[in-house]
Design a protein around this motif. Structure first.
Motif, PDB file in Angstrom:
ATOM      1  N   ILE A 150      16.254  48.555  34.289  1.00 29.42           N
ATOM      2  CA  ILE A 150      17.618  48.040  34.165  1.00 29.42           C
ATOM      3  C   ILE A 150      18.451  48.568  35.331  1.00 29.42           C
ATOM      4  N   ASP A 161      12.617  32.991  33.131  1.00 31.45           N
ATOM      5  CA  ASP A 161      12.923  34.421  33.248  1.00 31.45           C
ATOM      6  C   ASP A 161      11.822  35.053  34.090  1.00 31.45           C
ATOM      7  N   ARG A 219      24.307  44.442  33.109  1.00 31.42           N
ATOM      8  CA  ARG A 219      22.964  45.019  33.055  1.00 31.42           C
ATOM      9  C   ARG A 219      21.933  43.958  33.433  1.00 31.42           C
ATOM     10  N   TYR A 220      21.292  44.168  34.580  1.00 32.44           N
ATOM     11  CA  TYR A 220      20.255  43.249  35.060  1.00 32.44           C
ATOM     12  C   TYR A 220      18.882  43.842  34.772  1.00 32.44           C
ATOM     13  N   HIS A 221      18.034  43.007  34.179  1.00 36.63           N
ATOM     14  CA  HIS A 221      16.654  43.420  33.922  1.00 36.63           C
ATOM     15  C   HIS A 221      15.770  42.931  35.056  1.00 36.63           C
ATOM     16  N   GLU A 278      11.555  43.406  36.719  1.00 34.98           N
ATOM     17  CA  GLU A 278      10.227  43.998  36.709  1.00 34.98           C
ATOM     18  C   GLU A 278       9.835  44.314  38.145  1.00 34.98           C
ATOM     19  N   ASN A 303      16.322  39.041  29.710  1.00 35.91           N
ATOM     20  CA  ASN A 303      16.909  40.270  29.192  1.00 35.91           C
ATOM     21  C   ASN A 303      18.092  40.775  30.001  1.00 35.91           C
ATOM     22  N   THR A 304      18.526  39.980  30.997  1.00 35.25           N
ATOM     23  CA  THR A 304      19.778  40.290  31.684  1.00 35.25           C
ATOM     24  C   THR A 304      20.937  39.807  30.818  1.00 35.25           C
ATOM     25  N   ASP A 335      15.549  39.024  36.068  1.00 37.82           N
ATOM     26  CA  ASP A 335      16.084  37.948  35.238  1.00 37.82           C
ATOM     27  C   ASP A 335      17.460  37.616  35.797  1.00 37.82           C
TER      28      ASP A 335
END
Length: 269
Positions: free
Chosen positions: A2, A30, A9-11, A13, A57-58, A51
């Protein structure tokens, strides 16, 4: 991972090793869009896979200002700063491609190579943009009023994705399941803030793109083949590949071929 930028809040990977490669998904997608390529591309690139705001999940804030495509490009710039990455290769699909092009124009020194899958620089005229904004506003209202399931039912049926109906039922089901994980507010605001009618037209700015560019279109996606042909005439260092027997979502319809084309382009110095 995150990363917080401007209170959002940016998710994202992060996977693999090598020169950084940022992967930007399309509308309703996503970061999981790109997971099938993690092993192949992760062998030569450090994959940074966010995302986009309003997806996955962002967070999906109510206000539209963070959804505007130039604002999202600046947020991506701040995300790279926060994780200590300076220059990247950049791949974007459809909406993600429009964002990738926007980023490359706003932050040219940060992009080594640009890959645009089924993407456009926006609409050329204000009248076209106004009509698209009206249509996107209706669609955004539909999402909010009718709910995510009704919208996904509609979205799966549009002509742009007709070739995806050839995919195995299990693959179609997985895509649908992912789409249904999104936020109604996030998708509605993405249409309003980052839709093709809301973003600037970058057609005249294409000549400013100095990095190597790969344009990918599916041979069955005639609209975006026409767009890519016009783009390739304006870009200084563009390579355009038409992937036969594929529609708009090349990475889903012919993933092995798509993965190899991308790897070859990135490894060709």
């Amino acid at each position: 991972m995150i990363v917080v930028v401007d209170g959002i809040r940016y998710h994202l990977e992060v996977s693999g090793e090598g020169f950084p490669l940022v992967l930007l998904h399309g509308f309703t997608g996503d970061s999981s869009t790109w997971r099938p390529f993690f092993d192949k591309w992760g062998s030569h690139s450090r994959l940074i896979v966010p995302d986009i705001i309003g997806h996955g999940n962002t967070e999906s804030p109510e206000g539209l200002k963070h959804y505007q495509i130039e604002s999202m490009a600046k947020s991506l710039n701040n995300i790279l700063d926060k994780i200590g990455v300076h220059q990247v290769d950049l791949l974007g699909y459809s909406m993600g491609g429009r964002l990738a092009l926007t980023f490359a124009l706003l932050f040219p020194n940060r992009v080594r190579k640009l890959i645009l899958e089924s993407s456009s620089p926006g609409l050329k005229t204000e009248s076209e943009r106004e009509l698209r904004r009206m249509n996107d506003a209706k669609l955004a209202k539909f999402i909010v009023d009718k709910g995510l399931k009704s919208f996904v039912d509609y979205w799966e049926g549009i002509s742009l994705f007709q070739t995806m109906r050839r995919l195995p039922a299990a693959v179609q089901g997985k895509i649908r399941e992912q789409r249904l994980m999104n936020s109604s507010q996030g998708l509605a605001n993405s249409l309003l803030g980052m839709g093709t009618g809301s973003q600037p037209s970058w057609w005249e700015e294409l000549v400013q793109v100095s990095c190597d560019v790969l344009l990918l279109t599916g041979g069955l996606d005639l609209k975006f083949c026409q767009i890519a042909k016009a783009m390739s005439a304006k870009l200084k260092k563009a390579k355009w590949i038409v992937v036969e027997n594929s529609g708009h979502a090349i990475h889903v319809e012919v993933p092995e071929k798509f993965g190899t084309i991308v790897s070859d382009f990135l490894s060709n110095q």
